[in-house]
Design a protein around this motif. Structure first.
Motif: not given
Length: 285
Positions: A105-129
């Motif tokens: 999830r996000g931080t107060a110092q950033g957007h306060a939001l982590t967002r992944i859009g629609a119809n995406c494909l996130i394959m194995a072992n990846s990291h979304v910070a």
């Protein structure tokens, strides 16, 4: 969507799953064995958590999201400044998240939001910070890692084992080659390769697949060569080259988007063009 504490009759929740009664669960949701769903989670209609999935924090999974085993979504960010603020995480409709992916999830110092859009494909072992923002139809191939605050626009593709520095921007329709270390922004429709990413041309195959005609292709090729002259050519300052391209081709939306991206404020600067002897514009990706 049901109110917190209620479970729609169409939801299938395995007996071994732990779903907090305060979580909001939609219609036709499937929650498989050994999943854990926290109290502030919202799960949209038709979501499937296959097995051993952990979803926590103020996290929303939109309709049709499919999550494979050993994924964690919405846990606290890996940021020493984070002090437990109620920040957000959101995954767009019909996105598929494969095994062992971590999304913070996000931080107060950033957007306060982590967002992944629609119809995406996130394959194995990846990291979304934390505070990353991914557009729609983004493809993240296996083992990709992102620093915080990365922005990836619609239809971009990040190939396997690439590493994206924090605050990097990846433009619409761009492609990042496998095992690339990306330290600077990648222009819309750009193609980058190398241990330290260098711009080698535009994503011509991706443009063709999206229906760009030959006349616009030629205009984009000429615009790119003006913006990034070949090795040995006389180069003016970048601002002058941008102004030249805008005057001649600024009426074309894709070129205008490239120019706007290049002129926008950036924490990282723009990825440099490849200058190796014999290097030319790629037709691939």
């Amino acid at each position: 969507m049901q109110m917190a504490g209620k479970r729609p009759e169409t939801a299938e929740i395995h007996a071994t799953a732990i779903v907090d009664p305060r979580a909001r669960i939609g219609e036709n949701v499937r929650i498989g064995p050994w999943c854990l769903v926290g109290p502030n989670v919202t799960i949209g209609d038709g979501v499937c958590l296959h097995a051993s999935v952990l979803v926590d924090g103020y996290t929303t999974l939109r309709e049709g999201v499919e999550v494979y085993p050993f994924v964690t979504i919405g846990l606290a960010p890996q940021d020493l400044k984070y002090a437990g603020e109620p920040t957000l995480c959101e995954v767009g409709a019909n996105t598929v998240i494969r095994e062992n992916v971590t999304i913070h999830r996000g931080t107060a110092q950033g957007h306060a939001l982590t967002r992944i859009g629609a119809n995406c494909l996130i394959m194995a072992n990846s990291h979304v910070a934390h505070d990353c923002v991914l557009g729609d139809r983004v493809i993240i191939v296996n083992n990709v890692v992102m620093g915080g605050h990365v922005e990836i626009d619609d239809d971009a593709k990040i190939m396997g084992s690439a590493a994206l520095h924090q605050f990097v921007r990846i433009g619409r329709g761009a492609v990042v080659g496998g095992v690339c270390g990306v330290e600077m922004d990648v222009i819309p429709y750009g193609s980058v390769l190398g241990n330290r990413a260098r711009l080698v041309g535009l994503n011509w195959i991706g443009l063709k697949r999206s229906g760009v005609g030959p006349e616009e292709m030629q205009a984009m090729r000429r615009a790119f060569r003006t913006l990034y002259p070949r090795h040995g050519a006389t180069e003016s300052v970048l601002e002058a080259r941008i102004a030249e391209v805008r005057q001649e081709y600024g009426h074309l939306p894709r070129i205008a988007e490239m120019l706007d991206f290049m002129e926008a404020p950036s924490r990282r600067g723009l990825t440099r063009v490849a200058r190796q002897e014999g290097q030319s514009e790629t037709e691939g990706a």
